[in-house]
Design a protein around this motif. Structure first.
Motif, PDB file in Angstrom:
ATOM      1  N   LYS A  70      -8.540   4.807  -4.879  1.00  0.00           N
ATOM      2  CA  LYS A  70      -9.816   4.106  -5.049  1.00  0.00           C
ATOM      3  C   LYS A  70     -10.598   3.986  -3.743  1.00  0.00           C
ATOM      4  O   LYS A  70     -11.709   3.494  -3.736  1.00  0.00           O
ATOM      5  CB  LYS A  70      -9.577   2.701  -5.597  1.00  0.00           C
ATOM      6  CG  LYS A  70      -8.949   2.676  -6.969  1.00  0.00           C
ATOM      7  CD  LYS A  70      -8.705   1.246  -7.398  1.00  0.00           C
ATOM      8  CE  LYS A  70      -8.002   1.173  -8.733  1.00  0.00           C
ATOM      9  NZ  LYS A  70      -7.724  -0.210  -9.133  1.00  0.00           N
ATOM     10  N   GLY A  71      -9.995   4.381  -2.644  1.00  0.00           N
ATOM     11  CA  GLY A  71     -10.631   4.230  -1.330  1.00  0.00           C
ATOM     12  C   GLY A  71      -9.817   3.283  -0.465  1.00  0.00           C
ATOM     13  O   GLY A  71      -8.624   3.085  -0.684  1.00  0.00           O
ATOM     14  N   TRP A  72     -10.451   2.667   0.525  1.00  0.00           N
ATOM     15  CA  TRP A  72      -9.763   1.739   1.420  1.00  0.00           C
ATOM     16  C   TRP A  72      -9.599   0.387   0.739  1.00  0.00           C
ATOM     17  O   TRP A  72     -10.570  -0.198   0.287  1.00  0.00           O
ATOM     18  CB  TRP A  72     -10.541   1.560   2.720  1.00  0.00           C
ATOM     19  CG  TRP A  72     -10.545   2.780   3.594  1.00  0.00           C
ATOM     20  CD1 TRP A  72     -11.579   3.639   3.786  1.00  0.00           C
ATOM     21  CD2 TRP A  72      -9.463   3.263   4.383  1.00  0.00           C
ATOM     22  NE1 TRP A  72     -11.210   4.638   4.644  1.00  0.00           N
ATOM     23  CE2 TRP A  72      -9.918   4.436   5.030  1.00  0.00           C
ATOM     24  CE3 TRP A  72      -8.150   2.841   4.605  1.00  0.00           C
ATOM     25  CZ2 TRP A  72      -9.111   5.169   5.891  1.00  0.00           C
ATOM     26  CZ3 TRP A  72      -7.350   3.577   5.464  1.00  0.00           C
ATOM     27  CH2 TRP A  72      -7.830   4.732   6.095  1.00  0.00           C
ATOM     28  N   GLU A  73      -8.366  -0.092   0.683  1.00  0.00           N
ATOM     29  CA  GLU A  73      -8.076  -1.406   0.102  1.00  0.00           C
ATOM     30  C   GLU A  73      -7.289  -2.244   1.103  1.00  0.00           C
ATOM     31  O   GLU A  73      -6.478  -1.714   1.868  1.00  0.00           O
ATOM     32  CB  GLU A  73      -7.279  -1.264  -1.197  1.00  0.00           C
ATOM     33  CG  GLU A  73      -8.071  -0.590  -2.299  1.00  0.00           C
ATOM     34  CD  GLU A  73      -7.332  -0.600  -3.634  1.00  0.00           C
ATOM     35  OE1 GLU A  73      -6.272  -1.251  -3.747  1.00  0.00           O
ATOM     36  OE2 GLU A  73      -7.834   0.051  -4.558  1.00  0.00           O
ATOM     37  N   VAL A  74      -7.527  -3.542   1.099  1.00  0.00           N
ATOM     38  CA  VAL A  74      -6.854  -4.446   2.029  1.00  0.00           C
ATOM     39  C   VAL A  74      -5.362  -4.472   1.725  1.00  0.00           C
ATOM     40  O   VAL A  74      -4.946  -4.753   0.599  1.00  0.00           O
ATOM     41  CB  VAL A  74      -7.445  -5.873   1.951  1.00  0.00           C
ATOM     42  CG1 VAL A  74      -6.651  -6.833   2.823  1.00  0.00           C
ATOM     43  CG2 VAL A  74      -8.917  -5.867   2.354  1.00  0.00           C
ATOM     44  N   ALA A  75      -4.557  -4.180   2.743  1.00  0.00           N
ATOM     45  CA  ALA A  75      -3.103  -4.226   2.615  1.00  0.00           C
ATOM     46  C   ALA A  75      -2.553  -5.499   3.254  1.00  0.00           C
ATOM     47  O   ALA A  75      -1.604  -6.092   2.761  1.00  0.00           O
ATOM     48  CB  ALA A  75      -2.472  -2.997   3.261  1.00  0.00           C
ATOM     49  N   ILE A  76      -3.142  -5.900   4.379  1.00  0.00           N
ATOM     50  CA  ILE A  76      -2.787  -7.156   5.058  1.00  0.00           C
ATOM     51  C   ILE A  76      -4.104  -7.886   5.318  1.00  0.00           C
ATOM     52  O   ILE A  76      -4.913  -7.427   6.126  1.00  0.00           O
ATOM     53  CB  ILE A  76      -2.038  -6.913   6.377  1.00  0.00           C
ATOM     54  CG1 ILE A  76      -0.802  -6.045   6.167  1.00  0.00           C
ATOM     55  CG2 ILE A  76      -1.640  -8.245   7.008  1.00  0.00           C
ATOM     56  CD1 ILE A  76      -0.090  -5.657   7.457  1.00  0.00           C
TER      57      ILE A  76
END
Length: 142
Positions: A70-76
């Protein structure tokens, strides 16, 4: 010859010269002190040690993002790390929240925009944050 040149630079500049390999040793010497700390505590330890040894660096707070379909997603969502003058990142705590494939250690990173870093060894991750000042005191360090 190298030692003599460093000594000369230190004498006339009044500042201690810390070589790239010495920065890695300074950080390595502190790894046993950060085992029970999260990213903010580990960053404070490194902040103190680097400042005490006159190593140029910046402290950042922000997020670690991961590239997905989906693209860049928040991991932390909240993370602290250090960027050295040569653009290497010091981060020994991303793996605490992610997995063994996440960034860990001292690694090269490309700064695409102010406050955005993409590690060369971990291109599926992005660090996005703002510079802050910690000025960790020796009292906190001890």
């Amino acid at each position: 010859m190298r030692k003599a040149l460093i000594s000369l630079i230190e004498k006339y500049s009044g500042r201690k010269v810390v070589l790239k390999e010495n920065v890695e040793q300074l950080i390595s010497d502190e790894l046993s002190n950060i085992t029970n700390l999260e990213c903010d505590g580990a960053t404070r330890v490194f902040d103190y040690v680097l400042r005490a040894n006159n190593v140029p660096y910046k402290v950042y707070v922000g997020q670690v993002l991961m590239r997905t379909k989906k693209g860049w997603e928040v991991a932390i969502p909240l993370h602290y790390w250090i960027v050295l003058k040569d653009s290497r990142i010091i981060d020994y705590k991303a793996q605490m929240w992610l997995d063994d494939e996440a960034p860990n250690g001292i690694f090269e990173a490309e700064s695409t925009k102010k406050g955005i870093f993409i590690p060369e060894e971990y291109p599926q991750y992005m660090y996005k944050g703002k510079e802050i000042q910690l000025n960790t005191s020796q009292t906190v360090y001890n």
